[in-house]
Write an enzyme that holds these catalytic residues in place. Structure first.
Site, short mmCIF file in Angstrom:
data_model
loop_
_atom_site.label_atom_id
_atom_site.label_comp_id
_atom_site.label_asym_id
_atom_site.label_seq_id
_atom_site.Cartn_x
_atom_site.Cartn_y
_atom_site.Cartn_z
N ASN A 39 3.23 2.96 4.48
CA ASN A 39 3.41 2.26 5.65
C ASN A 39 2.55 3.09 6.68
OD1 ASN A 39 4.36 1.56 8.79
ND2 ASN A 39 5.41 -0.11 7.40
N HIS A 50 1.70 -2.59 6.38
CA HIS A 50 2.93 -2.20 5.51
C HIS A 50 2.43 -1.50 4.19
CE1 HIS A 50 5.48 -5.31 7.77
NE2 HIS A 50 4.75 -4.77 8.54
N GLU A 52 3.31 -1.96 1.05
CA GLU A 52 2.81 -2.77 -0.21
C GLU A 52 1.63 -3.04 0.08
OE1 GLU A 52 5.69 -3.02 1.87
OE2 GLU A 52 7.41 -3.35 0.65
N CYS A 77 9.33 -7.44 3.00
CA CYS A 77 9.30 -8.35 4.18
C CYS A 77 8.41 -9.74 3.75
CB CYS A 77 9.02 -7.95 5.29
SG CYS A 77 6.81 -7.96 5.60
N CYS A 80 4.71 -8.99 2.71
CA CYS A 80 4.56 -8.18 1.52
C CYS A 80 5.04 -9.20 0.50
CB CYS A 80 5.08 -7.05 1.56
SG CYS A 80 4.49 -5.89 3.12
N ASP A 140 7.83 -3.24 13.84
CA ASP A 140 7.30 -3.20 12.72
C ASP A 140 7.63 -4.60 11.74
OD1 ASP A 140 5.84 -1.78 10.93
OD2 ASP A 140 7.31 -1.99 9.43
#
Lengths: 143, 143
Positions: A39, A50, A52, A77, A80, A140
């Site tokens: 991140n 993020h 990923e 999330c 991602c 975030d």
């Protein structure tokens, strides 16, 4: 421990040492790491940076993703998970989902195998961060 | 035509002139454009550089998204729809969904208002591009 989750944790720690949110991700194909990321929302001032996303980006334009596995220290999330569904990644292995429920069901609904290792190191790393940086964390995840 | 969709089309054309995929996106708050972007997958060699992602990134760390509307010349894919759901954007206005069905239902299931203007300019721009660049397009959507 799974060597790929270990590599994802190393990424998370790298991010933390940079002053960022400790979430790390690894993309694996044929038993080899082809992408890494952590991140970087704070470091890059980018709400979409993020772990990923950075990891998949770092793997480059690899064409098909159907033979890749995505590792993340935390349950992805919707952003991602959306990338996972769109690009056809078939398997996602996460360190934990206690600190963030994420979009596990959404991925499963799209036929993705989601494995939660429920790893204590991942849980503690993220739990401590959220406790000390609640505002940053909520920003975030768009709250 | 809707002035914001016009701005999104301008972004798409910018991308096309750069040798990229003609998809443009605009983020609006209180009647003002706060972010712009176009697909830059080819330009940046980044499979995640979709128009909506670039647009949201360009808006910066704006905190809450609940009062924003996202415009896109084409129905967002799962990656971009995932961003919409995660960040809590409440309204998405698209130019068309004929050339790409995208993740309209997924957004609606999450309470997002999705409006399709079914605009002929958007349809033709994308249709022509896909016809001439089928491989590039399929790579873009992870096929």
């Amino acid at each position: 421990m799974d060597k790929f989750m270990k590599a994802a944790i190393e990424e998370a720690k790298k991010g933390f040492l940079e002053g960022g949110i400790p979430i790390g991700s690894i993309l694996v194909r044929n038993g080899e790491i082809i992408g890494r990321g952590h991140n970087m929302r704070i470091q890059k001032n980018d709400p979409l940076a993020h772990a990923e996303i950075i990891c998949i980006r770092n793997a480059g334009r690899i064409g098909t993703y159907s033979d890749t596995t995505l590792y993340s220290t935390l349950m992805p999330c919707y952003l991602c998970a959306g990338a996972v569904v769109q690009f056809g990644i078939k398997k996602v292995i996460v360190g934990e989902a206690e600190n963030f429920k994420g979009a596990s069901e959404f991925m499963k609904e799209h036929g993705i195998e989601v494995i939660n290792l429920n790893d204590s190191e991942c849980r503690e790393m993220m739990g401590k961060f959220i406790q000390k940086n609640t505002d940053i964390w909520y920003e975030d995840i768009g709250k």
